[in-house]
Write a protein that holds these residues in place. Structure first.
Motif, PDB file in Angstrom:
ATOM      1  N   GLU A  41       0.734  -1.346   0.587  1.00 23.43           N
ATOM      2  CA  GLU A  41       0.171   0.215   0.043  1.00 23.43           C
ATOM      3  C   GLU A  41       0.914   1.010  -0.099  1.00 23.43           C
ATOM      4  N   ARG A  42       2.233   0.982   0.733  1.00 24.15           N
ATOM      5  CA  ARG A  42       2.456   2.891   0.848  1.00 24.15           C
ATOM      6  C   ARG A  42       3.607   2.610  -0.372  1.00 24.15           C
TER       7      ARG A  42
ATOM      8  N   ALA B  21       0.826   4.109  -2.512  1.00 19.11           N
ATOM      9  CA  ALA B  21       1.253   5.046  -2.530  1.00 19.11           C
ATOM     10  C   ALA B  21       2.125   6.786  -3.024  1.00 19.11           C
ATOM     11  N   SER B  22       3.426   5.886  -2.683  1.00 16.59           N
ATOM     12  CA  SER B  22       4.121   6.600  -2.719  1.00 16.59           C
ATOM     13  C   SER B  22       4.572   6.945  -4.966  1.00 16.59           C
TER      14      SER B  22
ATOM     15  N   SER C  73       2.321   6.767  -6.876  1.00 10.23           N
ATOM     16  CA  SER C  73       1.224   7.855  -7.842  1.00 10.23           C
ATOM     17  C   SER C  73       1.302   8.674  -6.783  1.00 10.23           C
ATOM     18  N   PHE C  74       2.412   9.578  -6.206  1.00  9.34           N
ATOM     19  CA  PHE C  74       2.543  10.286  -5.570  1.00  9.34           C
ATOM     20  C   PHE C  74       1.941  11.569  -4.051  1.00  9.34           C
ATOM     21  N   GLN C  75       0.800  10.547  -4.001  1.00 14.83           N
ATOM     22  CA  GLN C  75      -0.614  10.655  -3.040  1.00 14.83           C
ATOM     23  C   GLN C  75       0.094  10.708  -1.475  1.00 14.83           C
ATOM     24  N   MET C  76       1.440  10.038  -0.995  1.00 16.69           N
ATOM     25  CA  MET C  76       2.184  10.240   0.497  1.00 16.69           C
ATOM     26  C   MET C  76       2.812  11.345   0.255  1.00 16.69           C
ATOM     27  N   LYS C  77       2.524  12.132   0.882  1.00 18.67           N
ATOM     28  CA  LYS C  77       3.140  14.036   1.298  1.00 18.67           C
ATOM     29  C   LYS C  77       4.975  13.293   1.579  1.00 18.67           C
ATOM     30  N   ARG C  78       5.265  14.212   1.307  1.00 22.59           N
ATOM     31  CA  ARG C  78       7.242  13.835   1.191  1.00 22.59           C
ATOM     32  C   ARG C  78       7.584  15.315   1.961  1.00 22.59           C
TER      33      ARG C  78
END
Length: 82
Positions: A54-55, A58-59, A61-66
C-alpha cells in the motif's frame, strides 16, 4: 496458515524505529501488534506485507506527502556561501 513475526524480523522488513512504528500504530497507520502470550508480541506477516505494498503504491502515485526540501541557506552551522 497465517504467519506471525516478532520484533527482530519486523525490523529486517520495515526500516523504521520502534518509536515510529509505535506512534504509527497508535494513529492507525500501521498494522497492530498482538500478544501470543503475556511476554510475546507479534505482527501478522500478511498485514505487514499488505501495508508495504500500500505504501509503495501511494508513493508511486504521489499520494504520500514528502518532506520539504530544506533551505540550506538558513543553516547556522556551515552556512552555504552565496
Amino acid at each position: 496458515m497465517r504467519r506471525t513475526i516478532r520484533r527482530a524480523h519486523l525490523r529486517e522488513i520495515v526500516p523504521l524505529a520502534d518509536s515510529t512504528i509505535y506512534e504509527m500504530e497508535q494513529r492507525g497507520e500501521f498494522p497492530r501488534r498482538f500478544h501470543l502470550t503475556p511476554r510475546c508480541v507479534v505482527w501478522d506477516l500478511a498485514e505487514i506485507e499488505a501495508w508495504i505494498e500500500e505504501r509503495r503504491l501511494a508513493s508511486d502515485s504521489f499520494q504520500m506527502k514528502r518532506a520539504p526540501i530544506p533551505d540550506v541557506r538558513q543553516r547556522k552551522i556551515r552556512p552555504v556561501r552565496q
